[in-house]
Every structure is written in structure tokens, then in C-alpha cells.
Scaffold this motif. Structure first.
Motif, PDB file in Angstrom:
ATOM      1  N   ASP A  43       2.198  15.918 -14.589  1.00 26.37           N
ATOM      2  CA  ASP A  43       3.394  16.741 -14.751  1.00 26.37           C
ATOM      3  C   ASP A  43       3.420  17.771 -13.628  1.00 26.37           C
ATOM      4  O   ASP A  43       2.622  18.712 -13.608  1.00 26.37           O
ATOM      5  N   LEU A  44       4.331  17.593 -12.677  1.00 22.07           N
ATOM      6  CA  LEU A  44       4.431  18.510 -11.550  1.00 22.07           C
ATOM      7  C   LEU A  44       5.123  19.806 -11.914  1.00 22.07           C
ATOM      8  O   LEU A  44       5.101  20.754 -11.140  1.00 22.07           O
ATOM      9  N   GLY A  45       5.777  19.860 -13.072  1.00 24.07           N
ATOM     10  CA  GLY A  45       6.468  21.068 -13.489  1.00 24.07           C
ATOM     11  C   GLY A  45       7.713  21.355 -12.673  1.00 24.07           C
ATOM     12  O   GLY A  45       8.157  22.498 -12.599  1.00 24.07           O
ATOM     13  N   THR A  46       8.274  20.337 -12.055  1.00 29.78           N
ATOM     14  CA  THR A  46       9.457  20.510 -11.211  1.00 29.78           C
ATOM     15  C   THR A  46      10.675  19.884 -11.876  1.00 29.78           C
ATOM     16  O   THR A  46      10.554  19.070 -12.784  1.00 29.78           O
ATOM     17  N   GLN A  47      11.846  20.268 -11.370  1.00 28.94           N
ATOM     18  CA  GLN A  47      13.071  19.556 -11.748  1.00 28.94           C
ATOM     19  C   GLN A  47      13.461  18.548 -10.690  1.00 28.94           C
ATOM     20  O   GLN A  47      14.083  17.536 -10.979  1.00 28.94           O
ATOM     21  N   ASN A  48      13.074  18.836  -9.460  1.00 27.56           N
ATOM     22  CA  ASN A  48      13.438  17.957  -8.350  1.00 27.56           C
ATOM     23  C   ASN A  48      12.376  18.111  -7.270  1.00 27.56           C
ATOM     24  O   ASN A  48      12.493  18.962  -6.398  1.00 27.56           O
ATOM     25  N   ALA A  49      11.322  17.306  -7.352  1.00 24.93           N
ATOM     26  CA  ALA A  49      10.200  17.446  -6.429  1.00 24.93           C
ATOM     27  C   ALA A  49      10.573  16.993  -5.034  1.00 24.93           C
ATOM     28  O   ALA A  49      11.275  15.996  -4.850  1.00 24.93           O
ATOM     29  N   GLY A  50      10.071  17.738  -4.072  1.00 29.09           N
ATOM     30  CA  GLY A  50      10.228  17.360  -2.678  1.00 29.09           C
ATOM     31  C   GLY A  50       8.929  16.800  -2.126  1.00 29.09           C
ATOM     32  O   GLY A  50       7.866  17.401  -2.290  1.00 29.09           O
ATOM     33  N   PHE A  51       9.022  15.620  -1.532  1.00 31.37           N
ATOM     34  CA  PHE A  51       7.868  14.984  -0.901  1.00 31.37           C
ATOM     35  C   PHE A  51       8.232  14.706   0.554  1.00 31.37           C
ATOM     36  O   PHE A  51       8.844  13.685   0.866  1.00 31.37           O
ATOM     37  N   SER A  52       7.853  15.610   1.434  1.00 33.00           N
ATOM     38  CA  SER A  52       8.248  15.483   2.831  1.00 33.00           C
ATOM     39  C   SER A  52       7.172  14.848   3.699  1.00 33.00           C
ATOM     40  O   SER A  52       7.460  14.391   4.816  1.00 33.00           O
ATOM     41  N   THR A  53       5.932  14.822   3.189  1.00 32.55           N
ATOM     42  CA  THR A  53       4.839  14.227   3.959  1.00 32.55           C
ATOM     43  C   THR A  53       4.045  13.271   3.079  1.00 32.55           C
ATOM     44  O   THR A  53       4.038  13.393   1.854  1.00 32.55           O
ATOM     45  N   GLN A  54       3.349  12.351   3.720  1.00 36.85           N
ATOM     46  CA  GLN A  54       2.541  11.390   2.979  1.00 36.85           C
ATOM     47  C   GLN A  54       1.276  12.059   2.437  1.00 36.85           C
ATOM     48  O   GLN A  54       0.746  12.991   3.044  1.00 36.85           O
ATOM     49  N   PRO A  55       0.784  11.604   1.288  1.00 35.89           N
ATOM     50  CA  PRO A  55      -0.465  12.143   0.742  1.00 35.89           C
ATOM     51  C   PRO A  55      -1.645  11.863   1.671  1.00 35.89           C
ATOM     52  O   PRO A  55      -1.621  10.955   2.501  1.00 35.89           O
ATOM     53  N   THR A  56      -2.684  12.647   1.491  1.00 37.90           N
ATOM     54  CA  THR A  56      -3.936  12.444   2.219  1.00 37.90           C
ATOM     55  C   THR A  56      -4.896  11.686   1.308  1.00 37.90           C
ATOM     56  O   THR A  56      -5.171  12.121   0.187  1.00 37.90           O
ATOM     57  N   ILE A  57      -5.389  10.543   1.787  1.00 40.03           N
ATOM     58  CA  ILE A  57      -6.257   9.684   0.985  1.00 40.03           C
ATOM     59  C   ILE A  57      -7.657   9.707   1.590  1.00 40.03           C
ATOM     60  O   ILE A  57      -7.849   9.317   2.743  1.00 40.03           O
ATOM     61  N   GLY A  58      -8.632  10.153   0.799  1.00 38.02           N
ATOM     62  CA  GLY A  58     -10.021  10.059   1.221  1.00 38.02           C
ATOM     63  C   GLY A  58     -10.585   8.718   0.783  1.00 38.02           C
ATOM     64  O   GLY A  58     -10.470   8.352  -0.384  1.00 38.02           O
ATOM     65  N   SER A  59     -11.184   7.961   1.691  1.00 35.24           N
ATOM     66  CA  SER A  59     -11.621   6.618   1.327  1.00 35.24           C
ATOM     67  C   SER A  59     -12.797   6.172   2.173  1.00 35.24           C
ATOM     68  O   SER A  59     -13.050   6.693   3.263  1.00 35.24           O
ATOM     69  N   VAL A  60     -13.533   5.189   1.612  1.00 39.94           N
ATOM     70  CA  VAL A  60     -14.581   4.468   2.330  1.00 39.94           C
ATOM     71  C   VAL A  60     -14.302   2.988   2.090  1.00 39.94           C
ATOM     72  O   VAL A  60     -14.363   2.512   0.959  1.00 39.94           O
ATOM     73  N   LEU A  61     -13.978   2.248   3.132  1.00 46.10           N
ATOM     74  CA  LEU A  61     -13.492   0.874   2.963  1.00 46.10           C
ATOM     75  C   LEU A  61     -14.612  -0.141   2.739  1.00 46.10           C
ATOM     76  O   LEU A  61     -14.414  -1.133   2.015  1.00 46.10           O
ATOM     77  N   ASN A  62     -15.751   0.031   3.366  1.00 49.39           N
ATOM     78  CA  ASN A  62     -16.866  -0.918   3.213  1.00 49.39           C
ATOM     79  C   ASN A  62     -16.425  -2.370   3.407  1.00 49.39           C
ATOM     80  O   ASN A  62     -16.807  -3.271   2.653  1.00 49.39           O
ATOM     81  N   GLY A  63     -15.601  -2.599   4.388  1.00 45.53           N
ATOM     82  CA  GLY A  63     -15.162  -3.948   4.720  1.00 45.53           C
ATOM     83  C   GLY A  63     -13.963  -4.437   3.931  1.00 45.53           C
ATOM     84  O   GLY A  63     -13.458  -5.531   4.194  1.00 45.53           O
ATOM     85  N   GLY A  64     -13.491  -3.658   2.977  1.00 47.35           N
ATOM     86  CA  GLY A  64     -12.342  -4.049   2.177  1.00 47.35           C
ATOM     87  C   GLY A  64     -11.104  -3.266   2.558  1.00 47.35           C
ATOM     88  O   GLY A  64     -10.972  -2.780   3.688  1.00 47.35           O
ATOM     89  N   SER A  65     -10.185  -3.133   1.620  1.00 46.29           N
ATOM     90  CA  SER A  65      -8.943  -2.406   1.884  1.00 46.29           C
ATOM     91  C   SER A  65      -8.461  -1.730   0.608  1.00 46.29           C
ATOM     92  O   SER A  65      -8.842  -2.118  -0.501  1.00 46.29           O
ATOM     93  N   ILE A  66      -7.623  -0.731   0.781  1.00 44.42           N
ATOM     94  CA  ILE A  66      -7.026  -0.039  -0.361  1.00 44.42           C
ATOM     95  C   ILE A  66      -5.540   0.163  -0.097  1.00 44.42           C
ATOM     96  O   ILE A  66      -5.106   0.316   1.043  1.00 44.42           O
ATOM     97  N   VAL A  67      -4.758   0.144  -1.166  1.00 45.01           N
ATOM     98  CA  VAL A  67      -3.337   0.465  -1.108  1.00 45.01           C
ATOM     99  C   VAL A  67      -3.045   1.411  -2.271  1.00 45.01           C
ATOM    100  O   VAL A  67      -3.387   1.119  -3.420  1.00 45.01           O
ATOM    101  N   VAL A  68      -2.426   2.542  -1.969  1.00 46.10           N
ATOM    102  CA  VAL A  68      -2.085   3.530  -2.994  1.00 46.10           C
ATOM    103  C   VAL A  68      -0.568   3.576  -3.133  1.00 46.10           C
ATOM    104  O   VAL A  68       0.150   3.666  -2.131  1.00 46.10           O
ATOM    105  N   THR A  69      -0.089   3.481  -4.362  1.00 46.38           N
ATOM    106  CA  THR A  69       1.347   3.500  -4.621  1.00 46.38           C
ATOM    107  C   THR A  69       1.679   4.591  -5.629  1.00 46.38           C
ATOM    108  O   THR A  69       0.803   5.095  -6.346  1.00 46.38           O
ATOM    109  N   TYR A  70       2.982   4.918  -5.691  1.00 48.64           N
ATOM    110  CA  TYR A  70       3.426   6.037  -6.515  1.00 48.64           C
ATOM    111  C   TYR A  70       4.676   5.637  -7.290  1.00 48.64           C
ATOM    112  O   TYR A  70       5.525   4.890  -6.789  1.00 48.64           O
ATOM    113  N   GLN A  71       4.770   6.157  -8.515  1.00 46.99           N
ATOM    114  CA  GLN A  71       5.957   5.999  -9.344  1.00 46.99           C
ATOM    115  C   GLN A  71       6.387   7.369  -9.839  1.00 46.99           C
ATOM    116  O   GLN A  71       5.542   8.162 -10.279  1.00 46.99           O
TER     117      GLN A  71
END
Length: 522
Positions: A373-401
Motif C-alpha cells: 500500500d503506497l498510500g497514494t491516490q495517483n502514484a508517479g513512477f518516473s524512473t525504473q526500480p533498482t534491482i540488486g541481484s546475483v545471476l550465477n549464470g541465470g537470469s531474472i525478470v521483475v514485473t509490476y502490477q
């Protein structure tokens, strides 16, 4: 004079309302400016936001990361379940009772720490303990099969009961009655499983008659391969058969009963497992009775199965899965087998043990969050999130709803700016973790940071909105209805109101007194 006195609480009430608006209590609303610089941070410190029911991957609070589902031997089909933590934290210095009938599918703890007292295991289902962090068990943990009752001479004609099963269905067979009846077969597990079970061959009850025969121990124990994910061998040890009773002229004797097979225990933990002693041995066969001719003795139960799994280490004495002893007084029981154990740790060591440190290759797993719950009525998302990750030969995909009401959500998108200015208050995060083409350490997502702002100027209730205070690097959400800042703000404004009220009342009284005196003089 009266009108002046009425103004005092009225004016003070205005100041109080101003304070309450500023403090954002549940019953007050305020006009707030557009917020900026807020950041939602998820760093996997606890499971409060994990949607376990819709995840196939692991939310690892030990390593603080979202990971691939874990397996043994880097084999995709050899999965390990660590549960969903729904049983909470088990922390006891006075022992604990594991009722497997109340939890037929196992116990799902966040952590287990039993430092004293006595541990009791009851019920007929396997004892399965899962932990999302560590397991530490100091008292002895036992699913040992019960001993068979001994026969009697020239007493009761009813044969004694077989040993009681613990965490299994593999009870011992009853002893034969003193009418010359045969002993009963021991029990075998044909229903319950740790993963998959087959029917064990039970101990065979011996024939009764003029001379009692001996009970026979169970056959087909848990098996020696220990590959319990794919072989139907993770099961209780079969119960021993009961010895035959007999009639000898005017004398009679009941046969000894069989011992129960050892039960099944499985412990799976994301963190380390430490314990003192774990026992799943078979029960002893009951003694035959001698009234001049011995009745049959009971067979001992087979040893059971103990399975320990950790993504880190396992330490403790060697688990005990011995076969129960056959009777030795008269006609001895025979034919019992020891059980089997298996220990899976981050690195394999020793025969029958499997490593848990590597993820299976070419697999894809999903880790899903609950709604934030962001506590907003109309959230603004102007930049992409920062994802901390370690791939170890694989891959990750992060999605949002995103959602405005917490019920109806948008389609998943990996570009969060597509949710910008679409009346978003709630957001869910989905993480797809894919392993590489060879067995390797799991890919890991260690943190997700989502910058956002409020695009609307709004009237907002203080209670239920997202708080901007930080707890370490984790966003702190309102769980009780009032944020700490609101409490301090409220206290401040109540203090100010009290001072103003006191000053105003004192001023009002002086003004009133002056008014009365002036009126009297005039």
C-alpha cells in the motif's frame, strides 16, 4: 461575560483541530502537498510480504534474497519444501508436543528453537518439520516404535497388545491368546508418506497350538538407496509379528506381542539444523511365557526412517534407526531389519547424502509478493526500480502490477513507468528466476527499490496511509493505524493546545473581571 467565557473553548477547539489535522489521526483529514522522494524497499528480511501460495521459488530470509526453488543433487524432480511459515516461530525452553494428527501435512515454522523440557511425538502421520530459517532441538526427539507386551502363563487368556506406533501406522502384532491362537501380523504403512510410499511387508504372526511358535519381525524396511524422492522407500519400519499362544493340558500361556516399527521423521530447514539425538528405532518384541512349554515370543519391529535437509549444515549425533530386539526368554522372534537415514547439506559427504547447494539447470521459478500500500491516490513512477541481484549464470525478470483499489490489478509489466499517472495506490511485484544451462548456485534477487511520488494534491486520512519513516532500509508500513510521527505530532499539538487553552482561559477571566469591575464602576 457569558459570551466571553464561551469563546474560550471555541477558540481552543480550533487550535486542537489544527493539531489533529497536522498529526493525521484516523478521524482527521488534512490537505497535503505532493510528496516526493519516497522509496519502497524490499530486502527480504521477513516473510510479511511473501505470497507463498503463488510462488514456486524460495523467499530466503536467511540469505535475504528471492531464489530458485531448491532441490537435492541439482535434480529438478528432487524438490525440497520449506513450507510457508504459517505456524510461526517455535521458541521453547519447556519442551513441545508434535501432534502429527493435527498437522498431517507437516509443521511449517519460521524457525524452531527448543532448548529444554521434553519433546513428545503423537499421532499416526509422519513427523515433518519445515523451517524457513534454522532448527535447533536440544531435547531428544523420538519416534521409536513401542515395545510389544509379554505373554503370561496361567493368567489372562487374552493375548497382549502389540507395540504402539509413533508417527506411523506400523504397530506390532498382538500375541496369540491362550486358547492356542496364532499371533497377529505386525502393521505396515500403506497410506502415509514422506514423499511416496509403498506397502511394507509386515511381520508375520506365528502359529499357536500345543506348542507356541515364534513371532517374526517385519520385512522390507525403509530401504538402502535413500533416494526417497523417487523410490517408494521413505516409510516406517514394519511392525513385528506376535508370538503364538498355546494350551498345555491344564496349563495355558499367551504369546508375546510384536514391537512396533520405527516411525518417520523429516526435517527440512533453509538454515542450519542442530540437534542432540533423533531416534526412530523399532520396538522390542514381547517375551513368551513358560508354563512348562514356552509360548511364542514377539518379533522386534524394523527401524524407521530419518531424513534431514538443510541448505547449510546439519550437526548432531548419528540418528538411530535400529531394529527392535526379538524376545529371548522362550521361543525367540526373528527376522527384523534396521531402518535408514539420510542427511542433505550444502555439500554432500558420505554415502547416501545429497548436496543442496546447487540449483537444477534450465528451470524457471516465480516469487510473488503480496500487495504494498503506497498510500497514494495517483502514484508517479518516473524512473525504473533498482534491482540488486546475483545471476550465477541465470537470469531474472521483475514485473509490476498496479491497482487503485487493491482488488483489480493491471497486467504485469517490466516497465514500471507504464503505471505512471494511472491512479495507482497498491502495487505487487513478481520475480521470475531462471537458472542457467548447467548446475550452479541459484540466481538471487537481494533487494528491490521503487521510487515513487504522489501526483495528486489530496485530502488524506492519517490512518491507513503508508508511512515514510524507515526501519533500516525497509519501508515501514502502518499496521496499528497511527505512525510514530503522528503520535509525536499529536502529543506536540495537544501540548500546544493545553498551553494556549490555559493562557486563553486566564486572559479571558482577567478580561471578564475587568469587564465586571468597569460595569460596576459605571
Amino acid at each position: 461575560m457569558i459570551s466571553l467565557n464561551r469563546k474560550s473553548p471555541t477558540v481552543s477547539l480550533i487550535f486542537l483541530l489544527c493539531g489533529l489535522f497536522a498529526s493525521k489521526l484516523a478521524f482527521a483529514w488534512s490537505v497535503s502537498t505532493t510528496s516526493s522522494g519516497d522509496t519502497l524497499v524490499e530486502n527480504f528480511l521477513d516473510i510479511s510480504q511473501w505470497d507463498a501460495a503463488n510462488s514456486t521459488g524460495l523467499w530466503n530470509i536467511v540469505d535475504q534474497a528471492a531464489e530458485a526453488g531448491r532441490v537435492t543433487g541439482a535434480v529438478a524432480s528432487q524438490t525440497i519444501s520449506f513450507g510457508d511459515g504459517s505456524a510461526g516461530v517455535l521458541n521453547s525452553s519447556t519442551g513441545y508436543t508434535f501432534n502429527t494428527n493435527s498437522y498431517p501435512n507437516g509443521f511449517n515454522f519460521i524457525s524452531v528453537n527448543i532448548t529444554g523440557g521434553t519433546i513428545q511425538v503423537t499421532g499416526s502421520n509422519p513427523l515433518i518439520i519445515r523451517s524457513l530459517s534454522t532448527v535447533n532441538i536440544v531435547p531428544s526427539l523420538s519416534a521409536r516404535g513401542g515395545d510389544g507386551g509379554s505373554g503370561t502363563a496361567n493368567g489372562s487368556t487374552t493375548g497382549p497388545s502389540g507395540g504402539a506406533a509413533v508417527a506411523s501406522l506400523c504397530a506390532g502384532g498382538s500375541g496369540g491368546s491362550a486358547t492356542g491362537a496364532s499371533g497377529q501380523n505386525g502393521g505396515a504403512d500403506s497410506t502415509y508418506n514422506g514423499t511416496v510410499d509403498s506397502t511394507a511387508t509386515p511381520g508375520t504372526g506365528s502359529s499357536g497350538g500345543s506348542t507356541g511358535g515364534n513371532g517374526v519381525g517385519g520385512f522390507d524396511g525403509p530401504g538402502a538407496t535413500n533416494l526417497w524422492e523417487t523410490s517408494p522407500n521413505f516409510q516406517c519400519g514394519a511392525g513385528g509379528g506376535g508370538g503364538g499362544g498355546h494350551v498345555n493340558g491344564a496349563n495355558h500361556a499367551t504369546g508375546g506381542a510384536g514391537g512396533a516399527g520405527g516411525g518417520t521423521i523429516r526435517i527440512s530447514a533453509v538454515g542450519s539444523i542442530t540437534y542432540t539425538q533423533i531416534d526412530a528405532s523399532g520396538g522390542n518384541g514381547g517375551l513368551g511365557a513358560n508354563d512348562g512349554v514356552c509360548s511364542g515370543g514377539g518379533g522386534g519391529g524394523n527401524g524407521g526412517a530419518i531424513w534431514l535437509q538443510s541448505l547449510q549444515t546439519v550437526s548432531g549425533s548419528t540418528p538411530t534407526v535400529n531394529a527392535g530386539n526379538n524376545e529371548t526368554n522362550c521361543v525367540s522372534g526373528s527376522g527384523n531389519l534396521p531402518g535408514a537415514t539420510r542427511t542433505d547439506t550444502a555439500t554432500s559427504s558420505g554415502a547416501g547424502n545429497f548436496a543442496t547447494g546447487l540449483a537444477a539447470p534450465n528451470q524457471s521459478y516465480n516469487v510473488q509478493t503480496k500487495a504494498y500500500d503506497l498510500g497514494t491516490q495517483n502514484a508517479g513512477f518516473s524512473t525504473q526500480p533498482t534491482i540488486g541481484s546475483v545471476l550465477n549464470g541465470g537470469s531474472i525478470v521483475v514485473t509490476y502490477q498496479g491497482s487503485s483499489d487493491g482488488v483489480n490489478y493491471s497486467q504485469s509489466t517490466s516497465d514500471i513507468t507504464k503505471l505512471n499517472n494511472t491512479n495507482i495506490r497498491y502495487i505487487k511485484i513478481g520475480m521470475t528466476i531462471s537458472t542457467g544451462s548447467t548446475a550452479a548456485a541459484t540466481p538471487m534477487i537481494t533487494s528491490i527499490s521503487i521510487p515513487f511520488s504522489e501526483l495528486n494534491i489530496r485530502l488524506a486520512g492519517g490512518c491507513g496511509s503508508m508511512q515514510t519513516g524507515q526501519n533500516g532500509n525497509r519501508k515501514t508500513y502502518n499496521k496499528t493505524g497511527m505512525h510514530a510521527n503522528a503520535i509525536w505530532s499529536t502529543a506536540f499539538w495537544l501540548t500546544v493546545w493545553g498551553m494556549i487553552y490555559g493562557f486563553h482561559r486566564r486572559f479571558s477571566l482577567k478580561t471578564t473581571e475587568k469587564y465586571v469591575i468597569d460595569t460596576a464602576l459605571n
